[in-house]
Design an enzyme around this catalytic site. Structure first.
Site, mmCIF file in Angstrom:
data_model
loop_
_atom_site.group_PDB
_atom_site.id
_atom_site.type_symbol
_atom_site.label_atom_id
_atom_site.label_comp_id
_atom_site.label_asym_id
_atom_site.label_seq_id
_atom_site.Cartn_x
_atom_site.Cartn_y
_atom_site.Cartn_z
ATOM 1 C CG HIS A 1 -4.337 -40.187 24.061
ATOM 2 N ND1 HIS A 1 -5.054 -39.197 24.684
ATOM 3 C CD2 HIS A 1 -4.268 -41.204 24.967
ATOM 4 C CE1 HIS A 1 -5.394 -39.574 25.910
ATOM 5 N NE2 HIS A 1 -4.940 -40.794 26.099
ATOM 6 C CG ASP B 1 -2.387 -44.420 26.158
ATOM 7 O OD1 ASP B 1 -2.067 -44.170 24.975
ATOM 8 O OD2 ASP B 1 -2.388 -43.564 27.058
ATOM 9 C CD GLU B 2 -5.695 -42.620 29.352
ATOM 10 O OE1 GLU B 2 -5.622 -42.586 30.590
ATOM 11 O OE2 GLU B 2 -5.406 -41.647 28.616
ATOM 12 C CB VAL B 3 -8.648 -46.877 22.403
ATOM 13 C CG1 VAL B 3 -9.341 -46.670 21.065
ATOM 14 C CG2 VAL B 3 -7.156 -47.102 22.209
#
Length: 773
Positions: free
Chosen positions: A313, A396-398
């Site tokens: 992100h 997060d959410e890599v």
């Protein structure tokens, strides 16, 4: 002589008559005296109960039955006693006066005869003796008097005395014992009732929750676990920053609701400097106004936890020219490549600017708290001096991690753990007073041995986030057990908006509240696994799902959901009584329903319920935006139904009718008669949006909101109106069958024999005109 004789007879008659009257009077007096004497003796002897009688009365099963009789007898005896005391006082004063005159040279005091008689022996007046010993007669008189006193249960003799004092005290003592026994039984009943009340109150509480539309979670209620220690409110600022003047108005409300701090996710809204200045958006916060806001938050006792994304992100930076070489893969700016040296220095530069900005405020607050003028120190509250103790580095959410040529040489989990520990070690080495927090989702698929080998537990504290209602579906008990073996402490994260739809306008309050209540149960159950427990709960409120996404629920529209969830988390359970719940008071709601009288719940959280009507009566900061969003949502819902009916369900302005320009003019005009009015209504609401939302957002955000939510419906209505006008222009129509569209031919959806049929397709000429959009 006769006259004299008559006179004498009259005189005798009068004398006898007078003596007769005197005799009657004398006899009457004697009778009255006898009666009075009889009453006197009866009152002083017969009517006074003896000791055995008192004992019999006291030993009965119900002493209160005879209390009234005993009190009457004691009262009557005391009246006799007072009379005797008056007589004794008068006699004693006379004897004392005579003794003073007749005292001999040895100082002997003659004893009055009354002392030896039984008369008035119930009263003893103690005379202060002289230095000479008393005479034998005085000692005998005293012993006799004391014997009489002992026979009367040793009634106190000094001062104003009362008969039967010991008996009266025994009665009172027995009464008190009976009363104590009754109180013990009553207390036992109270304890039993309390136990029942706890169960009944929980049952009543759960029943009320069902009426309100809130699920009843086992263990969560008035007697349930306490609230989390830390309660953070997440402010997602990326791409649509609320005005800081508006956020400052929310701070006292958040503090009153129970918030302890703010989780600030700046992204491109932070005022970066130097080489990173290009990361700041054109409408980013200015350094001075941001500093003023953070100082105001500290004045309200709120801690600050900045959030800086350091792995995934990072679109706001990697999308820009000059930063694209740090991407993991060239076609996606979502995640950074941790194997490139430029990536590490870039992240360290971002963290340094954000951390130093907040630490300078922290030091200034400490210095102001310790400064003094004229010998008078002005100390800030204790919780103002430690407002910055954690830094959140995201992670997060890599996406697409470990796909570049450099990262491919290592295992995927190793790449993540190595990068997180490296960044955390940088923070710890430069700012040892800070703790590092990360999102936990990238850890969920790892092995326990991998995390233990990396020693990540000594570097970071994970923030476990689940926004769904079934938390254990995503974080199973075995995962909690694994986390407890790696990390001494963890955080939890729920949501109050931005979790149930990428482009929602109004958050589903019931679902968010259920998510927060379920987190309370999970924290109470799983907190004991960790040596330092679960530090707190962060209520996230996302404004976009990522940097490239459109807006979801705006912050002012999410305030009712935030208020409801934050109040519940701070209390440890949802308060069902509107008089005890702080929501109506803090939001300044004019609507105060009484569910007991009306029969309706004071707030209904079911879908499509009237809970919006409750919050529409409030005047909190941003309430006008919320009310506008409700009206806009209702209008858009109405128009979506209208468009679907006219275009998809009607038989005269469908896509088929429009392509073939073949419809009934009367029907087309009838169906689109209200379309111009709807267009005008939406245009007016678009202008109103600028007026209503100006208190919370800048013009860039307002224009984006209008373009995203209002303009698409206006465009559909205009297109519908244009199609209807085209259908109305035709005056002649071809015979059936109508020609097929050429797009069907390109898709091989027209049979071969139909293609060779005369009069089809382009051969239809003017009678088979087809409109291509």
């Amino acid at each position: 002589m006769e006259h004299t004789a008559t006179y004498m007879q009259s005189s005798w008659f009068i004398l006898i008559w007078r003596r007769k009257l005197s005799a009657v009077l004398i006899v009457s007096s004697l009778v009255l005296f006898a009666l009075w004497t009889w009453v006197f003796f009866i009152s002083s002897n017969s009517d006074i109960p003896k000791d055995a009688q008192f004992n019999d009365l006291i030993q009965t099963d119900n002493p209160q039955k005879h209390v009234y009789i005993l009190q009457k007898l004691i009262s009557q005896a005391n009246r006799v006693l007072r009379y005797q005391q008056q007589q004794q006082s008068h006699t004693a004063s006379s004897i004392e006066h005579n003794l003073l005159r007749t005292r001999g040279p040895t100082g002997v005091i003659p004893v009055p005869a009354a002392a030896h008689s039984g008369k008035n022996s119930g009263i003893v007046r103690f005379v202060k003796p002289t230095k000479s010993p008393p005479t034998i007669s005085l000692v005998e008189a005293s012993e006799q008097t004391l014997a009489l006193v002992a026979r009367r249960k040793k009634i106190p003799t000094a001062g104003v005395n009362y008969l039967f004092e010991e008996e009266r005290l025994k009665i009172l003592e027995n009464q008190q014992r009976a009363r104590n026994a009754g109180m013990d039984e009553f207390q036992n009943n109270i304890d039993y009732d309390r136990a029942l009340t706890s169960v009944e109150r929980q049952a009543q509480y759960e029943h009320e929750l069902q009426r309100l539309g809130v699920p009843a979670i086992a263990g969560i209620g008035p007697d349930g676990p306490r609230a989390p220690n830390e309660r953070l409110v997440h402010l997602d600022l990326k791409g649509a920053p609320p005005k800081l003047t508006f956020l400052k108005r929310l701070l006292p409300m958040l503090k009153t609701l129970g918030a302890t701090g703010l989780l600030m996710e700046y992204e491109d809204m932070f005022p970066y400097t130097g080489a990173l200045q290009v990361l700041s958006a054109r409408n980013a916060y200015k350094a001075e106004e941001l500093k003023d806001f953070l100082e105001t938050a500290k004045m309200h006792g709120l801690t600050i936890m900045p959030l800086v994304q350091t792995f995934g992100h990072i679109e706001f930076a990697l999308k820009l020219t000059g930063f694209e070489h740090m991407r993991e893969i060239l076609e996606s700016p979502q995640s950074i490549c941790p194997s490139q040296p430029d990536s590490i220095s870039f992240i360290q530069n971002m963290l340094s600017q954000v951390i130093e900005f907040h630490l300078n405020l922290n030091d200034a607050a400490t210095n102001n708290g310790n400064s003094s003028e004229g010998g008078a120190a002005t100390h800030m509250p204790a919780d103002h001096t430690l407002t910055f103790s954690h830094i959140h580095i995201g992670c997060d959410e890599v996406a697409r991690m470990g796909e570049c040529n450099l990262c491919r040489q290592r295992a995927r989990n190793e790449v993540f753990l190595s990068h997180v520990t490296s960044i955390s070690n940088f923070v710890r080495s430069h700012w040892p007073q800070l703790r590092v927090v990360i999102w936990d989702d990238m850890l969920r698929g790892m092995m326990l041995s991998e995390m233990l080998h990396s020693h990540i537990g000594s570097y970071v504290e994970p923030m476990v986030w689940v926004y769904a209602n079934d938390i254990y579906r995503f974080i199973q008990p075995q995962l909690w057990d694994m986390y407890s073996k790696v990390f001494p402490a963890v955080w939890a994260a729920s949501a109050f908006k931005g979790a149930f739809g990428e482009s929602l306008m109004i958050p589903p309050l019931q679902q968010h509240l259920e998510n927060n209540i379920r987190w309370l149960a999970v924290i109470a159950k799983e907190g004991g696994r960790f040596s330092k427990g679960i530090r707190g709960l962060a209520l996230t409120g996302w404004q976009r799902y990522d940097h490239f996404a459109v807006l979801c629920e705006l912050l002012p529209v999410g305030i009712p959901s935030l208020t409801t969830s934050l109040s519940t988390v701070s209390r440890g359970h949802f308060i069902t009584n509107p008089k005890e719940n702080d929501i109506l008071r803090i939001l300044e709601c004019a609507f105060h329903p009484d569910s007991r009288r009306s029969g309706h719940a004071w707030i209904e959280l079911q879908p499509n319920s009237h809970h919006s009507q409750l919050f529409s009566s409030c005047t909190y900061p941003g309430s006008m935006v919320y009310k506008f969003a409700l009206r806009l949502f209702d209008k858009l819902t109405e128009l979506q139904s209208y468009l679907m009916h006219v275009q998809d369900r009607s038989a005269w302005i469908s896509d088929y009718n429009v392509r073939h320009n073949f419809s009934s003019p009367l029907r087309a005009h009838e169906l689109t008669f209200n379309t111009p009015n709807y267009i005008n209504e939406l245009v007016a609401m678009g202008r109103e949006a600028h007026e209503v939302m100006y208190e919370a957002f800048d013009e860039y955000t307002i224009v984006e909101f209008v373009e995203q939510n209002i303009y698409p419906t206006i465009a559909k209505l205009q297109r519908q109106l244009e199609n209807a006008q085209s259908l109305l222009q035709r005056r002649v129509w071809p015979q059936r069958p109508l020609p097929y569209a050429q797009e069907l031919v390109q898709l091989n959806l027209v049979p071969t024999q139909l293609l060779n049929t005369a009069g089809s397709g382009s051969e239809a000429g003017d009678n088979g005109d087809i409109k291509h959009n």
